[in-house]
Design an enzyme around this catalytic site. Structure first.
Site, PDB file in Angstrom:
ATOM      1  N   SER A 216       0.819  -1.208   0.000  1.00 25.92           N
ATOM      2  CA  SER A 216       0.000   0.000   0.000  1.00 25.92           C
ATOM      3  C   SER A 216       0.852   1.256   0.000  1.00 25.92           C
ATOM      4  O   SER A 216       1.965   1.275   0.508  1.00 25.92           O
ATOM      5  CB  SER A 216      -0.948  -0.005   1.193  1.00 25.92           C
ATOM      6  N   LYS A 217       0.268   2.292  -0.595  1.00 26.31           N
ATOM      7  CA  LYS A 217       0.915   3.600  -0.708  1.00 26.31           C
ATOM      8  C   LYS A 217       1.373   4.125   0.636  1.00 26.31           C
ATOM      9  O   LYS A 217       2.407   4.742   0.748  1.00 26.31           O
ATOM     10  CB  LYS A 217      -0.135   4.595  -1.209  1.00 26.31           C
TER      11      LYS A 217
END
Ligand code: GLU
Length: 440
Positions: A216-217
């Protein structure tokens, strides 16, 4: 294992990122597998931008995607920047095409208007396809309800645009992330309604971090620029990505992009989400660094240092650190003592530290020809004469000259630092150690 060794005609694959930020390592992964499949079969690999969700588009994101994929050597045959025969390659530039197709469906009673939007009327039939990675996947008809294909603002939804685009671009194989499995039944229903044979589908496994969570970012380093900044070589990162969920038929771990293309086979892709193991990436990167010739590596290392240094200096020091770095950004820490006098940490020295540095300063001062052989001999004689412990003696020199316990080979470093500077640093260390000694 399924046999897919035969060459397939007319292969056209694509990667279709949305320009919503930076270039994501997951986009690179999907691009790589699409690239390999297309090239393996003598086909084309296409870059298309899914920018129809206007609110999410970010200025500069397109450029970041071009740069990221180019850095990795994943070149596309058609795309928004270079054009091609099946454009436009940006969804925002082909709104009339989606509108036209949607109207056609409305005219045929397969879709209907609803508050300014157009909704696809789902026939409610079971949908099934033979996924080239996962085998047959079936969705019962009840699971798919009517869904919007054109929004009231005149833009298509993803599920509609992707089908229209893949038809227009004559995509033969859709190779994408497994998060799109649940979208596939809707897309297949649209193909059927439009009377077009669908491409084949292959859903790649989702990349996971060490906690087995989807990358995830917010949590994970997913921006390609991070890897560039840290000094990963693009060839090494590509090699690492190849190994995520895929294995070489001869179990090789280190191989080129060309070799990947030649040995590529969707039948060798595993379904389980591969772990994005940065330690493994570091190991592969180290292998690639050591395989570079010294001159190439010197030029690269030079770009990662905080100061500008001469080419000559780089050629001298790079062979000393080549075996000791796994990414280019680590060079700074190993080399900075050359241009920055160390701040000493007296507590790291052994009780013999003063005597080590004082006698080394004297011995090295006697050398008239400042070459490695003489430095080796002089210090060897000193150790024997004073009965120093070799390891302990050299640790004192490392600490005095560099401030660190881990350094490039120290005698070689001594030669490069130069006689005056070495003696100055040893004398400084002596002073500091004497002062500290007097205080206790
Ligand atoms: N924009 C979508 C993504 O990046 C593309 C999905 C597809 O390949 O169909 O996930």
């Amino acid at each position: 294992m399924r046999k897919t060794g035969k060459s397939i005609k007319g292969v056209r694959t694509r990667v279709a990122p949305s320009p919503t930020g930076f270039a994501h390592v997951g986009t690179a992964y999907v691009a790589l597998f699409n690239y390999a499949f297309a090239k393996k079969h003598g086909g084309q690999f296409i870059l298309r931008l899914e920018d129809s969700d206007v609110k999410r588009n970010v200025p500069g994101a397109e450029e970041a995607i071009y740069k990221g994929l180019s850095w990795l050597g994943l070149s596309w045959d058609e795309g928004p920047d270079i054009g091609g025969s099946y454009g436009p390659y940006r969804e925002s530039e082909k709104l009339e095409i989606y509108q036209g197709q949607a109207k056609k469906l409305v005219g045929e009673g397969k879709a209907y208007e609803d508050n300014g939007a157009i909704r696809f009327k789902n026939p409610g039939e079971e949908v099934s396809w033979n996924d080239l990675i996962r085998g047959v996947i079936t969705f019962p008809g009840e699971e798919i309800t009517d869904f919007v294909i054109m929004k009231s603002d005149g833009y298509p939804t993803y599920n509609f645009a992707v089908v229209v685009d893949d038809i227009e671009m004559k995509i033969s194989h859709v190779i994408r992330g497994e998060e799109h499995i649940s979208n596939t039944p809707r897309q297949l229903a649209i193909y059927k309604a439009l009377g077009v044979v669908s491409p084949q589908f292959a859903h790649l496994p989702t990349l996971r971090n060490f906690e087995r969570k989807k990358l995830s970012k917010r949590r994970d380093p997913v921006d390609l620029r991070i890897y560039q900044k840290e000094g990963y070589l693009p060839e090494a990162l590509v090699n690492f990505l190849c190994l995520l969920g895929w294995s070489h038929p001869e179990e090789k771990e280190v191989f080129s992009l060309n070799e990947f293309v030649t040995s590529f086979d969707l039948g060798r892709v595993r379904k389980a989400g591969p772990i994005f193991d940065v330690k493994k990436l570091d190991w592969i990167n180290g292998v690639y660094i050591r395989n570079l010739d010294d001159n190439t590596l010197s030029d690269l290392v030079g770009k990662y240092l905080s100061v500008s240094v001469s080419e000559d200096f780089l050629r001298q020091v790079v062979p000393l650190i080549k075996e000791r770095i796994s990414k280019l950004s680590e060079a700074e820490n190993l080399l900075s003592f050359f241009w920055e006098r160390p701040s000493l940490q007296p507590e790291l020295f052994s009780p013999h530290g003063v005597s080590h540095v004082a006698s080394a300063a004297r011995a090295l001062g006697e050398i008239s020809d400042w070459i490695l052989e003489d430095v080796n001999n002089k210090l060897g004689e000193l150790i024997a004469e004073k009965k120093f412990k070799t390891g302990e003696f050299y640790m004192s020199l490392r600490l005095a000259l560099t401030g660190k316990r881990v350094t490039p080979p120290i005698n070689e470093s001594i030669v490069i630092l130069g006689q005056d500077e070495v003696i100055h640093r040893l004398e400084e260390a002596e002073k500091v150690l004497v002062e500290v000694g007097a205080r206790v």
